[in-house]
Design an enzyme around this catalytic site. Structure first.
Site, PDB file in Angstrom:
ATOM      1  N   GLY A  46      39.303  46.087  46.166  1.00 45.52           N
ATOM      2  CA  GLY A  46      38.804  45.141  44.322  1.00 45.52           C
ATOM      3  C   GLY A  46      38.632  44.489  44.648  1.00 45.52           C
ATOM      4  O   GLY A  46      38.570  44.284  46.039  1.00 45.52           O
ATOM      5  N   GLN A  51      38.016  35.693  41.209  1.00 46.38           N
ATOM      6  CA  GLN A  51      38.021  35.421  43.059  1.00 46.38           C
ATOM      7  C   GLN A  51      36.458  34.719  43.329  1.00 46.38           C
ATOM      8  O   GLN A  51      36.178  34.402  44.512  1.00 46.38           O
ATOM      9  CB  GLN A  51      38.430  36.833  43.883  1.00 46.38           C
ATOM     10  N   LEU A  93      41.142  39.198  49.459  1.00 45.10           N
ATOM     11  CA  LEU A  93      39.818  38.620  50.071  1.00 45.10           C
ATOM     12  C   LEU A  93      39.921  37.456  50.265  1.00 45.10           C
ATOM     13  O   LEU A  93      39.212  36.463  50.752  1.00 45.10           O
ATOM     14  CB  LEU A  93      38.684  39.109  49.112  1.00 45.10           C
ATOM     15  N   HIS A 134      46.677  45.050  41.806  1.00 48.14           N
ATOM     16  CA  HIS A 134      46.244  42.981  41.937  1.00 48.14           C
ATOM     17  C   HIS A 134      45.502  42.627  41.512  1.00 48.14           C
ATOM     18  O   HIS A 134      44.926  41.283  41.484  1.00 48.14           O
ATOM     19  CB  HIS A 134      46.252  43.704  43.376  1.00 48.14           C
TER      20      HIS A 134
END
Ligand code: K1U
Ligand code: ZN
Length: 168
Positions: A46, A51, A93, A134
């Site tokens: 994902g 991000q 990540l 998440h």
């Protein structure tokens, strides 16, 4: 298409709250394509727009084994979450190399638009349910390490800052 830079914890921009997407245009579809390329290249299941320093309610995911079932969630909202919860190992990540247990609902229903503005509801369980929760946390400015103890979180913060300093 282009690979996008992923922000690393403890970057303060990871704590910004995303705003709803209002324009379903070619620019949005190009961003979705770049996010999918970045997620696949990074071996992620994902990626939330937060991000990549875009503070809009946009998530891409692919939890399939074959890595050929992309899911695009725009303006996602969880409409139902099971009472049953499970603690599973998560990574991020934005926090490379760190994995720890987080408790989440086993199943969720999520209502979201796709990149064309078509709204639908999907039911997720297993890894997909964990991933939805998440990624929606990311859109609210929350990183999974915030579920851990202050001691663990501070250790992770120190480790990340050292790694960033060493690679600069
Ligand atoms: O948001 C992200 O940083 C992506 C993250 C999402 C995630 C959801 C659920 C469990 C773990 C992580 C990742 O994709 S981390 C990549 C990863 O290592 C992984 C790959 C397959 C299964 C589980 C984790
Ligand atoms: Zn993450």
């Amino acid at each position: 298409m282009a690979l996008l830079n992923i922000l690393c914890y403890p970057d303060p921009r990871l704590h910004k709250v995303a705003k709803p997407v209002t324009e379903f245009d070619e620019k949005l579809r190009a961003l979705v394509a770049d996010m999918l390329e970045t997620m696949y290249e990074s071996q992620g299941v994902g990626l939330a727009a937060t991000q990549i320093d875009v503070h809009q309610r946009l998530v891409v995911m692919d939890t399939s084994e074959e890595r050929n079932q992309p899911v695009v969630l725009i303006n996602p909202e969880i409409t139902w979450a099971s009472e049953e919860r499970i603690k599973g190992e998560e990574g991020c990540l934005s926090v490379p190399g760190i994995y720890d247990g987080v408790e989440r609902a086993v199943s969720v229903k999520v209502k979201a638009a796709d990149e064309h503005g078509q709204v639908r509801e999907l039911e997720a369980e297993g890894l997909m349910a964990v991933c939805v929760q998440h990624e929606l946390d990311h859109l609210m400015g929350k990183v999974f390490v915030e579920y851990l103890s202050p001691l663990k979180r501070n250790r992770i913060k120190t480790k990340m800052l050292k790694a960033q300093k060493d690679s600069a």
